[in-house]
Scaffold this active site. Structure first.
Site, mmCIF file in Angstrom:
data_model
loop_
_atom_site.group_PDB
_atom_site.id
_atom_site.type_symbol
_atom_site.label_atom_id
_atom_site.label_comp_id
_atom_site.label_asym_id
_atom_site.label_seq_id
_atom_site.Cartn_x
_atom_site.Cartn_y
_atom_site.Cartn_z
ATOM 1 N N ARG A 1 67.821 -5.135 69.255
ATOM 2 C CA ARG A 1 67.281 -5.806 68.525
ATOM 3 C C ARG A 1 67.946 -7.380 68.012
ATOM 4 O O ARG A 1 67.177 -8.046 67.703
ATOM 5 C CB ARG A 1 67.117 -5.069 67.115
ATOM 6 C CG ARG A 1 65.832 -4.047 67.306
ATOM 7 C CD ARG A 1 65.659 -3.198 66.199
ATOM 8 N NE ARG A 1 64.417 -2.362 66.403
ATOM 9 C CZ ARG A 1 64.016 -1.317 65.679
ATOM 10 N NH1 ARG A 1 64.940 -1.183 64.318
ATOM 11 N NH2 ARG A 1 63.078 -0.971 65.771
ATOM 12 N N LYS B 1 48.309 13.643 71.071
ATOM 13 C CA LYS B 1 46.994 13.789 70.149
ATOM 14 C C LYS B 1 45.867 12.764 70.070
ATOM 15 O O LYS B 1 46.197 11.218 70.211
ATOM 16 C CB LYS B 1 47.272 13.838 68.740
ATOM 17 C CG LYS B 1 48.027 15.181 68.328
ATOM 18 C CD LYS B 1 48.394 15.316 67.002
ATOM 19 C CE LYS B 1 49.211 16.521 66.485
ATOM 20 N NZ LYS B 1 49.537 16.600 65.348
ATOM 21 N N GLY C 1 55.561 3.363 70.386
ATOM 22 C CA GLY C 1 55.912 4.685 70.374
ATOM 23 C C GLY C 1 56.641 5.133 71.672
ATOM 24 O O GLY C 1 57.469 4.402 72.197
ATOM 25 N N GLY D 1 55.454 1.095 65.216
ATOM 26 C CA GLY D 1 54.375 1.018 64.261
ATOM 27 C C GLY D 1 53.548 -0.221 64.242
ATOM 28 O O GLY D 1 52.178 -0.327 63.859
HETATM 29 P P1 AMP Z 1 52.433 10.627 70.743
HETATM 30 O O1 AMP Z 1 53.558 10.475 69.819
HETATM 31 O O2 AMP Z 1 51.033 10.862 70.321
HETATM 32 O O3 AMP Z 1 52.219 9.136 71.646
HETATM 33 O O4 AMP Z 1 52.945 11.572 71.747
HETATM 34 C C1 AMP Z 1 53.971 11.513 72.636
HETATM 35 C C2 AMP Z 1 54.532 13.003 72.968
HETATM 36 O O5 AMP Z 1 53.407 13.675 73.598
HETATM 37 C C3 AMP Z 1 55.587 13.129 73.814
HETATM 38 O O6 AMP Z 1 56.698 13.447 72.873
HETATM 39 C C4 AMP Z 1 55.408 14.194 74.926
HETATM 40 O O7 AMP Z 1 56.177 15.037 75.114
HETATM 41 C C5 AMP Z 1 53.936 14.564 74.394
HETATM 42 N N1 AMP Z 1 52.983 15.062 75.232
HETATM 43 C C6 AMP Z 1 52.557 14.312 76.648
HETATM 44 N N2 AMP Z 1 51.913 15.176 77.051
HETATM 45 C C7 AMP Z 1 51.927 16.507 76.564
HETATM 46 C C8 AMP Z 1 51.258 17.597 76.966
HETATM 47 N N3 AMP Z 1 50.530 17.682 78.088
HETATM 48 N N4 AMP Z 1 51.427 18.810 76.271
HETATM 49 C C9 AMP Z 1 52.168 18.640 75.083
HETATM 50 N N5 AMP Z 1 52.580 17.353 74.589
HETATM 51 C C10 AMP Z 1 52.622 16.198 75.491
#
Ligand code: AMP
Length: 396
Positions: free
Chosen positions: A35, A198, A354, A377
């Site tokens: 940064r 999610k 992220g 963010g």
């Molecule tokens: P997000 O913060 O929603 O972008 O999610 C990122 C996280 O999703 C990472 O820590 C990954 O380990 C998790 N992730 C990716 N694929 C899977 C999966 N098939 N099952 C569970 N977690 C997952």
């Protein structure tokens, strides 16, 4: 709109909001100086023009209290090393000590003020505090993308005291320009790769980008909500059961808008969410009970390789698997390699928001992307179509 290159800062006292919220170890050494390096071009533009650079930032969450643990004095030597010159540190960000330091400064000097968040007024966006901050300067530059989505005193409110003498720094301008390239591109096809855990956390992004893309690759944990909604058997894979209708709705909207959706074909299934789990490759719609999909399978990767290589513009947000565990990192690494290959051939690739940023850094792929966003963010909010207050304050 004027850019930083349209101004000459000779003889000017320039307040620069930087994002020096860097990680420190137990001995207060900077462990990642990205940064600080990212702010260097803007600081140098001001000092080389013959202006005085007055740097302001936050560090951590001191919650309005003066706490030595969060003092920006810890980053002085690293900043000097990066800028290649001595800087003056002031143990406050407003008041007499600041006025004195600025009065004593010469053309080309850099002054770093103490943590803005030692005052509650900063995060509250207090106008009096913002006015006081700005009172020592005759120009304001915002180069702190990481906090551009916050209407804080130093990121947003202060701009109103510089109606004609404000602009984005190089870093913030580059972030806006990169996203603009993706969302308002004339080059086609445009592909968005969305992964992560999610659907619920990506829904606003999906709604905002559907009009702007040609292909949507859905991977990672969020894919299973779609697969289950379409009647697939997903075993113990992560799923948001209250979002099944939403998933079908997204697929219908995509069809209406002529966006081709690419869902996984096969997955690396595991018998536990663990680094040493047993694994096997299975059809994504036939995951046995007791097994869960934790990474993209070979057929899935082969399919998305051709989509990626044919794309002119790629946005990547979210990993394709649980990349934190070696056994389930392959899909994310391979996707990164495909995007790197496309980028080499002239495709514009933006990695933002992220965990995908963490992944490309971890796997040494960051330099092979056209642009890797510096603000988690803030980038997510821009992808959601929100106008960031820190950006609007400069544009107004
Ligand atoms: P997000 O913060 O929603 O972008 O999610 C990122 C996280 O999703 C990472 O820590 C990954 O380990 C998790 N992730 C990716 N694929 C899977 C999966 N098939 N099952 C569970 N977690 C997952």
């Amino acid at each position: 709109m004027k850019t930083i290159n349209d101004f000459n800062f000779k003889g000017k006292k320039v307040l620069i909001r930087v994002d020096f919220n860097v990680p420190l170890d137990a001995d207060f050494n900077v462990t990642d100086s990205n940064r600080i390096e990212a702010a260097k071009p803007t600081i140098e533009k001001v000092t080389k023009d013959g202006g005085i650079a007055i740097l302001v930032s936050h560090l951590g969450r001191p919650n309005g209290e003066k706490n030595a643990k969060y003092s920006l004095k810890h980053i002085v030597s690293k900043t000097e090393e990066i800028l290649g010159s001595k800087i003056t540190f002031v143990e406050d960000c407003v008041g007499e000590p600041v006025k004195k330091a600025v009065a004593n400064a010469k053309a080309g000097d850099v002054i770093l003020l103490e943590n803005l968040r030692f005052y509650n007024e900063e995060e509250k966006g207090d106008e009096g505090f913002a006015k006081e901050l700005g009172s020592v300067a005759d120009f304001y530059i915002n180069d702190a993308f990481g906090t551009a989505h916050r209407a804080h005193a130093s990121t947003t409110i202060v701009a109103k005291f510089f109606p004609d003498n404000k602009c984005f720094g190089f870093l913030l301008a580059k972030e806006i320009e990169s996203l603009d390239k993706v969302l308002h591109s004339k080059d086609k096809p445009v592909t968005a790769v969305l992964g992560g855990s999610k659907v619920s956390s990506k829904i606003t992004i999906i709604e905002n980008i559907l009009d702007k893309i040609d292909h949507m690759i859905i991977g990672g944990g969020m894919a299973f909500t779609f697969i289950k909604a379409m009647g697939g058997k997903i075993g113990n894979s992560i799923c948001e059961d209250d979002k099944l209708d939403l998933a079908l709705d997204i697929l219908a909207k995509a069809k209406e808008k002529n966006v081709t959706v690419h869902l996984p074909i096969d997955v690396v299934a595991a018998d536990a969410f663990a680094a040493d789990a047993n694994t096997k490759i299975v059809n994504v719609k036939e995951i046995p009970d007791g097994w869960q999909g934790l990474d993209a399978g070979p057929k899935t990767l082969e399919g998305l390789k051709s989509v990626v290589l044919e794309s002119k513009i790629i946005l990547w947000n979210g990993p394709l698997g649980v990349f934190e565990m070696d056994k389930f990192a392959n899909g994310t690494i391979e996707l990164g390699n495909f995007i790197a290959e496309a980028t080499k051939k002239g495709t514009f690739s933006l990695v933002g928001g992220g965990d995908s940023v963490a992944a490309v850094k971890q796997f040494g792929l960051a330099e092979k992307m056209s642009y890797v966003s510096t603000g988690g963010g803030a980038m997510l909010e821009m992808l959601e179509g929100k106008v960031l207050p820190g950006v609007k304050a400069i544009q107004d």
